[in-house]
Design an enzyme around this catalytic site. Structure first.
Site, PDB file in Angstrom:
ATOM      1  N   LYS A 177       0.854  -1.192   0.000  1.00  0.00           N
ATOM      2  CA  LYS A 177       0.000   0.000   0.000  1.00  0.00           C
ATOM      3  C   LYS A 177       0.891   1.243   0.000  1.00  0.00           C
ATOM      4  CE  LYS A 177      -4.399   0.954   2.259  1.00  0.00           C
ATOM      5  NZ  LYS A 177      -5.058   1.003   3.563  1.00  0.00           N
TER       6      LYS A 177
HETATM    7  C1  E4P Z   1      -8.594   1.610   3.432  1.00  0.00           C
HETATM    8  O1  E4P Z   1      -7.664   1.032   2.925  1.00  0.00           O
HETATM    9  C2  E4P Z   1      -8.465   2.416   4.660  1.00  0.00           C
HETATM   10  O2  E4P Z   1      -7.727   1.675   5.599  1.00  0.00           O
HETATM   11  C3  E4P Z   1      -9.792   2.738   5.301  1.00  0.00           C
HETATM   12  O3  E4P Z   1     -10.886   2.367   4.527  1.00  0.00           O
HETATM   13  C4  E4P Z   1      -9.885   4.083   5.934  1.00  0.00           C
HETATM   14  O4  E4P Z   1     -11.159   4.258   6.485  1.00  0.00           O
HETATM   15  P1  E4P Z   1     -11.515   5.439   7.508  1.00  0.00           P
HETATM   16  O5  E4P Z   1     -11.722   6.682   6.720  1.00  0.00           O
HETATM   17  O6  E4P Z   1     -12.779   4.968   8.164  1.00  0.00           O
HETATM   18  O7  E4P Z   1     -10.357   5.541   8.473  1.00  0.00           O
END
Ligand code: E4P
Length: 216
Positions: free
Chosen positions: A83
């Site tokens: 990522k």
């Molecule tokens: C995705 O890869 C992220 O980890 C995640 O969806 C972030 O979500 P949030 O905005 O609820 O922290």
């Protein structure tokens, strides 16, 4: 739309994996912090349960650092997806890693033009954060629709992970908007299966079966 869990809590992965519906998992540094555990241990244990793509985020801010951390993470398992952040350095690392066959999830995407750059950098996955877009009174779902149309129009192969999903209506709409994957917290999964008419119908069937038993 494939369903991913957005968590670093292994017990949550165990719970939803047991439903037989889980295709993968996403994590981020905030989720790792919330788990209170060692990053590599959490990723390995999640992969054991999911046996599918599990996104693990690099923390380096420079391209060389991202590439080197990404390659280290990929040594944990072939299921690791690297990522990377939406920065020029992240795009360069995406191109380098994908050219060598490593899958990449580009995170923190908030615009269609960012998504276009990610797709052109060879990203396997693009993660628009629809809940966070809604938080600032823009339309997160329209962003998903626009990115899907852009990918299809230009025959780009990246897959959309609808991220920052907050509630069941986000899942419903993201599936119809053409997201390839939706990633969500465990509480959203638990809400997806619930319906008051299912509960009421089951209660009636069970109580009628108790009465019918004496005729069997
Ligand atoms: C995705 O890869 C992220 O980890 C995640 O969806 C972030 O979500 P949030 O905005 O609820 O922290």
């Amino acid at each position: 739309m494939h369903l991913y869990l957005d968590t670093a809590i292994v017990e949550e992965v165990r719970e939803i994996a047991a439903w037989g519906v889980l295709s993968g998992c996403t994590t981020n540094p905030s989720l790792i912090l919330a788990s209170g555990r060692k990053f590599e241990d959490v990723i390995s244990e999640i992969i054991e349960l999911v046996k599918g793509p599990v996104s693990a985020e690099v923390t380096a801010m420079d391209t060389a650092g991202m590439i080197s951390q990404g390659k280290e993470l990929r040594k944990i398992s072939n299921h690791v997806v690297v990522k990377l952040p939406t920065t020029p350095q992240g795009l360069a690392a995406c191109r380098a890693l994908t050219d060598e066959g490593h899958p990449v999830n580009m995170t923190l995407c908030f615009s269609m033009n960012q998504a276009l750059l990610m797709a052109r950098a060879g990203a396997t996955y693009i993660s628009p954060f629809l809940g966070r877009v809604d938080d600032i009174s823009w339309d997160g779902m329209q962003l998903i629709k626009d990115i899907r149309m852009m990918l299809d129009t230009h025959d780009l192969k990246s897959q959309i992970i609808a991220a920052s999903i907050r509630h069941p209506m986000h899942v419903h709409q993201a599936a119809l908007a053409g997201a390839h994957i939706g990633t969500m917290p465990v509480k959203t999964f638990q809400m997806l299966i619930k319906h008051p008419l299912t509960d009421a119908g089951l209660e009636k069937f069970n109580s009628d079966w108790e009465k019918a038993k004496k005729n069997q």
